[in-house]
Write a protein that holds these residues in place. Structure first.
Motif, PDB file in Angstrom:
ATOM      1  N   VAL A 288      42.611  43.446  40.599  1.00  8.11           N
ATOM      2  CA  VAL A 288      42.187  44.450  39.383  1.00  8.11           C
ATOM      3  C   VAL A 288      41.150  44.983  40.155  1.00  8.11           C
ATOM      4  CG1 VAL A 288      42.768  44.908  37.302  1.00  8.11           C
ATOM      5  CG2 VAL A 288      44.129  43.195  37.792  1.00  8.11           C
ATOM      6  N   LYS A 289      41.145  46.326  40.504  1.00  8.42           N
ATOM      7  CA  LYS A 289      39.919  46.867  40.457  1.00  8.42           C
ATOM      8  C   LYS A 289      40.177  48.031  39.644  1.00  8.42           C
ATOM      9  CE  LYS A 289      41.210  47.461  45.011  1.00  8.42           C
ATOM     10  NZ  LYS A 289      40.898  47.775  46.446  1.00  8.42           N
ATOM     11  N   PRO A 290      38.698  47.804  38.751  1.00 10.14           N
ATOM     12  CA  PRO A 290      38.605  49.335  37.528  1.00 10.14           C
ATOM     13  C   PRO A 290      37.852  50.358  38.688  1.00 10.14           C
ATOM     14  CG  PRO A 290      37.336  47.153  37.321  1.00 10.14           C
ATOM     15  CD  PRO A 290      37.568  46.735  38.328  1.00 10.14           C
ATOM     16  N   GLN A 295      31.178  48.030  44.543  1.00 10.02           N
ATOM     17  CA  GLN A 295      30.658  46.344  44.726  1.00 10.02           C
ATOM     18  C   GLN A 295      30.688  45.481  44.219  1.00 10.02           C
ATOM     19  OE1 GLN A 295      26.243  47.090  43.071  1.00 10.02           O
ATOM     20  NE2 GLN A 295      25.281  48.022  45.234  1.00 10.02           N
ATOM     21  N   GLY A 296      32.166  45.280  43.650  1.00  6.51           N
ATOM     22  CA  GLY A 296      33.048  45.157  43.274  1.00  6.51           C
ATOM     23  C   GLY A 296      33.103  44.497  42.300  1.00  6.51           C
ATOM     24  N   ASP A 297      31.599  45.227  41.268  1.00  9.01           N
ATOM     25  CA  ASP A 297      32.095  45.699  39.722  1.00  9.01           C
ATOM     26  C   ASP A 297      33.417  44.895  39.111  1.00  9.01           C
ATOM     27  OD1 ASP A 297      31.030  46.203  37.464  1.00  9.01           O
ATOM     28  OD2 ASP A 297      30.900  48.331  37.469  1.00  9.01           O
ATOM     29  N   LEU A 382      35.790  38.128  48.002  1.00 11.04           N
ATOM     30  CA  LEU A 382      35.789  39.571  48.079  1.00 11.04           C
ATOM     31  C   LEU A 382      34.079  39.560  49.220  1.00 11.04           C
ATOM     32  CD1 LEU A 382      35.083  40.530  44.206  1.00 11.04           C
ATOM     33  CD2 LEU A 382      36.895  40.040  45.775  1.00 11.04           C
ATOM     34  N   THR A 383      34.450  40.063  49.487  1.00 15.38           N
ATOM     35  CA  THR A 383      33.917  40.445  50.828  1.00 15.38           C
ATOM     36  C   THR A 383      32.204  41.550  51.155  1.00 15.38           C
ATOM     37  OG1 THR A 383      34.790  42.311  51.670  1.00 15.38           O
ATOM     38  CG2 THR A 383      34.913  40.298  52.720  1.00 15.38           C
ATOM     39  N   ASN A 384      32.257  41.886  49.229  1.00 15.14           N
ATOM     40  CA  ASN A 384      31.083  42.570  49.401  1.00 15.14           C
ATOM     41  C   ASN A 384      29.371  42.268  49.558  1.00 15.14           C
ATOM     42  OD1 ASN A 384      33.538  43.691  46.675  1.00 15.14           O
ATOM     43  ND2 ASN A 384      32.275  45.767  47.257  1.00 15.14           N
ATOM     44  N   TYR A 385      29.444  42.771  50.471  1.00 14.55           N
ATOM     45  CA  TYR A 385      27.563  42.102  50.944  1.00 14.55           C
ATOM     46  C   TYR A 385      26.480  42.449  49.357  1.00 14.55           C
ATOM     47  CZ  TYR A 385      22.240  43.284  52.116  1.00 14.55           C
ATOM     48  OH  TYR A 385      21.118  42.733  52.382  1.00 14.55           O
ATOM     49  N   LEU A 480      40.719  49.731  52.197  1.00 14.79           N
ATOM     50  CA  LEU A 480      40.483  48.988  50.782  1.00 14.79           C
ATOM     51  C   LEU A 480      40.503  50.113  50.138  1.00 14.79           C
ATOM     52  CD1 LEU A 480      38.769  45.799  52.088  1.00 14.79           C
ATOM     53  CD2 LEU A 480      40.804  46.216  50.957  1.00 14.79           C
ATOM     54  N   GLU A 481      39.191  50.969  50.556  1.00 14.20           N
ATOM     55  CA  GLU A 481      38.469  52.407  49.818  1.00 14.20           C
ATOM     56  C   GLU A 481      37.509  53.072  50.475  1.00 14.20           C
ATOM     57  OE1 GLU A 481      36.202  51.694  46.657  1.00 14.20           O
ATOM     58  OE2 GLU A 481      34.851  50.552  47.833  1.00 14.20           O
ATOM     59  N   VAL A 482      37.846  54.208  50.331  1.00 13.44           N
ATOM     60  CA  VAL A 482      37.174  55.473  50.618  1.00 13.44           C
ATOM     61  C   VAL A 482      35.310  54.655  49.431  1.00 13.44           C
ATOM     62  CG1 VAL A 482      36.738  57.302  51.585  1.00 13.44           C
ATOM     63  CG2 VAL A 482      38.749  56.290  51.558  1.00 13.44           C
TER      64      VAL A 482
HETATM   65  P1  ADP Z   1      34.447  47.574  45.172  1.00 13.94           P
HETATM   66  O1  ADP Z   1      34.520  49.298  45.089  1.00 13.94           O
HETATM   67  O2  ADP Z   1      34.250  47.961  43.905  1.00 13.94           O
HETATM   68  O3  ADP Z   1      33.324  47.606  46.393  1.00 13.94           O
HETATM   69  P2  ADP Z   1      36.536  47.012  46.552  1.00 13.94           P
HETATM   70  O4  ADP Z   1      37.965  47.658  46.456  1.00 13.94           O
HETATM   71  O5  ADP Z   1      36.216  47.718  47.890  1.00 13.94           O
HETATM   72  O6  ADP Z   1      35.836  47.484  45.550  1.00 13.94           O
HETATM   73  O7  ADP Z   1      36.895  46.076  46.679  1.00 13.94           O
HETATM   74  C1  ADP Z   1      35.680  44.395  46.824  1.00 13.94           C
HETATM   75  C2  ADP Z   1      36.502  43.815  48.074  1.00 13.94           C
HETATM   76  O8  ADP Z   1      36.934  43.174  46.846  1.00 13.94           O
HETATM   77  C3  ADP Z   1      36.558  44.423  48.644  1.00 13.94           C
HETATM   78  O9  ADP Z   1      35.166  44.824  49.853  1.00 13.94           O
HETATM   79  C4  ADP Z   1      37.394  43.137  50.090  1.00 13.94           C
HETATM   80  O10 ADP Z   1      36.914  42.481  50.374  1.00 13.94           O
HETATM   81  C5  ADP Z   1      37.863  42.644  48.214  1.00 13.94           C
HETATM   82  N1  ADP Z   1      40.125  43.794  48.231  1.00 13.94           N
HETATM   83  C6  ADP Z   1      39.926  44.714  47.558  1.00 13.94           C
HETATM   84  N2  ADP Z   1      41.264  44.807  47.368  1.00 13.94           N
HETATM   85  C7  ADP Z   1      42.060  43.729  48.883  1.00 13.94           C
HETATM   86  C8  ADP Z   1      43.345  44.332  48.628  1.00 13.94           C
HETATM   87  N3  ADP Z   1      44.240  44.737  47.990  1.00 13.94           N
HETATM   88  N4  ADP Z   1      43.158  42.607  49.354  1.00 13.94           N
HETATM   89  C9  ADP Z   1      42.854  41.795  50.050  1.00 13.94           C
HETATM   90  N5  ADP Z   1      40.994  41.773  49.859  1.00 13.94           N
HETATM   91  C10 ADP Z   1      40.806  43.055  48.480  1.00 13.94           C
END
Ligand code: ADP
Length: 752
Positions: A288-290, A295-297, A382-385, A480-482
């Motif tokens: 679930v992503k707001p 940054q994983g917030d 989560l891979t966020n730096y 994942l995102e832009v």
């Molecule tokens: P944010 O903008 O908060 O960084 P992201 O969409 O990039 O949000 O998601 C944060 C992290 O969560 C990504 O860097 C990745 O590691 C993990 N992640 C996000 N979506 C997925 C997914 N559908 N499956 C697996 N990992 C995900």
């Protein structure tokens, strides 16, 4: 021990996605009350939003006591091996030697508040040091400092010794924010002229750190598109991709299945139940992503739709829930993602470039497939730096092959040595990038015409985007995102002693990011355009002429000499064109783009992004879509139904009317009605052809009508009666002819 601190989001998505804090520049020491106590991070319930400038905390440090919450920051990483698929042809291989120029010194003195007489050494960056080491003879910077000497190897230049003076490209960097350091280095390498406090006269390029809407600009180029920040928000991106998935499900399978909350909560619950019923062995995880988070917030993982935290937050803060990719590719047992830099150089015609290398950001705990026990382990999933930097396991390394931040090329080398098909991987990534941009461009065009109406003075735009991509175990890239504002910071924070932090240069960041900015500037160089346009070679703007005059004084002459052929000393471009290069393979996907062209044509009043009921009726009438089976009353009902639903979901309620997405839905309905037995994309393509055909016929009729005006001016009146807003292309000849005819008539009436 690595620096650990409570990470608080200080600004919304509109700010740099990972470079928030500006509390220090390279070498400045910032102190923090945070001690060195152990801290773990866990997911907590999302609190209510604290307003537009402060997103709620959701990752909270547990264990240690409090500490001042500070703006989190993150840098991106490095470049390396170019993709095997191609190498840009046009570049010289000569390494750069780019001593600072006298006026730049003056500028930097002014910006540093120093009197012109004082000696200020231009900052020499690690990259410049290495470039100079290879490319220039003698101590770097000395050639430039006050002496007006040319850079070695440039004497004579490509002009065979003729002194050809070119006005230097001017760049307003007053709003560059966290990209300022990388921009400054790029400008020094290019020998372009920086205006750190802005400029009274127009500049060629305006470099904005955040968004297009930072200023009133009427000419030149801005490094942001209007509407891009809105377009890449999690919900908008998911919607745009979903429209494409409806049309081309196989082509758009690189984006995880997503639902928008709260509006699709019941759909999400129902679809998951259905899928589980049909396949009891399916044990999914969801993320679930707001919306607007970064940054994983606020992100959390769930195993079941019933685990969604509804209390307050979902209603006040919409989100995207997405299928979690459970089997990512691992390196050293760790999950990682890729940050790739993409340049959208132009919307019309579409021009896309991809940086040949990117960064890989690593998790800091060995990966395990999600279970109820490990769902909360941020450093594993989560891979966020910006999150992992707080792990005790985070490894800072200047070696591109090791550490928690590596170059993407180092990963490719490793994969290649294991026999993976790296060429195919690159081609899949290029295809993902092009398809994603094809999904984004229709709405961007709507924003663009609204902010920069055709025929009115305004700048052109380009933008560097950050694509976050996850590789699955089978090497399939997933989007994942832009990011509209990828971090361009070239330094990272180091804890010198407990609570005392220093910003130290990060050579890897610098190498990648400076190259991306510099080569973006080279690609949008306004003087290259002018050189191509023979008319512009003689016609110069008055202000430029004045600046030229000042350049002729002896003190400035050396600068002009050094300004010759700035490209000659630069490395080959790190950006590779992928569109229009591969246009033939992807143009069939651009159906929504063609729908957007119809939509924009009927918007009527410039400056709007929504279609009114009259515009929609005119569209139906002019495209001959109404008949005995589909009355104008049904047209109105269709308009009201769809528009009302979309407006109820909209985040911004500023404008009333039908947005592009609603128009696309209405268009799908009409296409399904008219071409029943075809698959959706064929129905839609057929309807677009049908509409374009009728509009072309109408334009033709208007042109004929326009010619009639030449003979009889009054003949134009019935032609304008149906209220069709003509496209600029159709409009121009008509207007010119009308004007010519009327001038002729006036002339005759005076004469006789
Ligand atoms: P944010 O903008 O908060 O960084 P992201 O969409 O990039 O949000 O998601 C944060 C992290 O969560 C990504 O860097 C990745 O590691 C993990 N992640 C996000 N979506 C997925 C997914 N559908 N499956 C697996 N990992 C995900």
């Amino acid at each position: 021990m690595a620096a650990k601190r409570l990470s608080e989001m200080a600004s919304p998505k509109e700010a740099d996605d990972s470079a928030r804090s500006q509390n220090g520049r390279s070498g400045h020491i910032t102190s923090s009350p945070l001690g060195r106590s152990e801290c773990g991070y866990r997911l907590t319930a999302i609190g209510p939003s604290r307003g537009p400038s402060a997103a709620p905390l959701s990752w909270q440090r547990v264990g240690s006591g409090g500490g001042r919450a500070e703006a989190a920051r993150c840098g991106m990483e490095s470049a390396g091996v170019p993709p095997q698929s191609s190498t840009p042809a046009q570049e010289a291989e000569e390494p750069p030697g780019s001593p600072a120029l006298p006026d730049e010194e003056l500028q930097s003195r002014q910006s540093a508040g120093q009197p012109p007489g004082e000696e200020v050494l231009p900052a020499v960056t690690s990259q410049e040091r290495s470039h100079r080491g290879v490319g220039s003879q003698g101590p770097p910077g000395r050639a430039a400092r006050g002496k007006g000497r040319r850079a070695p190897g440039r004497r004579g230049g490509e002009d065979g010794g003729r002194a050809v003076r070119r006005p230097r490209v001017t760049v307003d960097s007053s709003k560059a924010k966290t990209s300022l350091e990388a921009l400054k280095i790029s400008l020094r390498q290019l020998r372009w002229r920086e205006f750190p406090f802005g400029r009274r006269l127009p500049c060629d390029i305006y470099w904005h750190g955040v968004s297009f809407h930072d200023n009133d600009i009427f000419s030149g180029q801005v490094n942001k598109f209007p509407g891009m920040t809105e377009m890449v928000r999690k919900i908008t991106l998911s919607r745009a991709v979903r429209t494409m998935q409806d049309l081309f499900p196989l082509e758009y399978d690189f984006y995880p299945r997503s639902w928008i909350l709260p509006e699709e909560l019941s759909l999400f619950v129902a679809e998951v139940r259905m899928m589980k019923d049909s396949d009891p062995s399916w044990k999914p995880t969801f993320i679930v992503k707001p919306d607007g988070g970064c940054q994983g917030d606020g992100i959390y993982l769930i195993k079941d739709p019933s685990d969604i935290r509804l209390t307050g937050s979902i209603q006040s803060r919409p989100a995207v829930v997405q299928e979690y990719i459970c089997k990512p590719l691992l390196v050293d047992k760790l999950k990682f993602d890729i940050r790739l830099y993409v340049l959208l150089k132009s919307l019309e015609p579409l021009e896309i470039y991809i940086a040949k290398d990117g960064l890989s950001r690593f998790c800091t705990e060995p990966y395990q497939e999600p279970t109820l026990k490990n769902l909360h382990q941020v450093f594993m999933h989560l891979t966020n730096y910006s999150l992992n930097i707080h792990s005790g396991n985070f490894i800072h390394s200047d070696n591109v092959n090791t550490g928690s931040k590596r170059t993407f090329s180092s990963i490719l080398c490793r994969l290649s040595s294991r026999g993976a098909d790296v060429k195919k991987l690159w081609s899949d990534i290029i295809s993902l990038v092009i398809k994603t941009i094809i999904a984004l461009t229709p709405e961007l065009k709507v924003y663009y015409q609204s902010d920069i109406p055709a025929g009115k003075p305004g700048p052109t735009c380009f933008q560097i985007l950050g694509f976050d991509i996850l590789l699955m175990k089978n090497l399939k890239p997933m989007l994942l995102e832009v990011n509209a504002n990828p971090s361009m910071r070239i330094e990272h924070e180091q804890e010198l002693s407990p609570g005392v932090f220093e910003n130290v240069p990060s050579p890897v960041d610098e190498e990648v990011k400076v190259a991306v900015i510099r080569d973006t500037l080279r690609l949008v160089d306004p003087q290259k355009k002018k050189r191509k346009d023979p008319q512009c070679q003689t016609l110069q703007h008055v202000s430029e002429a004045n600046e030229e005059l000042s350049d002729t004084c002896p003190a400035n002459r050396a600068e002009n000499d050094a300004g010759r052929s700035p490209e000659a000393g630069l490395p080959s471009l790190c950006l590779k064109q992928v569109f229009p290069k591969y246009a033939k393979q992807f143009n069939y996907l651009r159906l929504v783009d063609r729908m957007a062209a119809l939509f924009i044509r009927f918007l009527g009043v410039k400056g709007t992004t929504k279609l009114g009921p009259t515009g929609f009726r005119t569209f139906i009438r002019n495209c001959k879509l109404s008949n005995s089976n589909f009355s104008m009353a049904s047209v109105d009902i269709l308009y009201i139904d769809i528009t009302r639903r979309w407006n109820s979901m909209a985040i911004d309620h500023k404008e009333s009317g039908m947005c592009l997405q609603a128009f696309v839905e209405a268009f799908f309905c009409l296409a399904q009605k008219k071409f029943k037995s075809l698959p959706l994309h064929k129905q839609v393509a057929s309807l677009i052809d049908f509409c374009e055909y009728h509009l072309a016929a109408l334009d033709e009729k208007r042109l004929v009508c326009g010619r009639g005006i030449m003979e009889h001016r009054r003949a134009v009146v019935p032609c304008q009666a149906d209220g069709l807003p003509l496209t600029p292309a159709a409009h121009a000849p008509l207007l010119n002819r009308t004007a010519t005819a009327s001038k002729l008539a006036d002339y005759r009436s005076h004469r006789y």
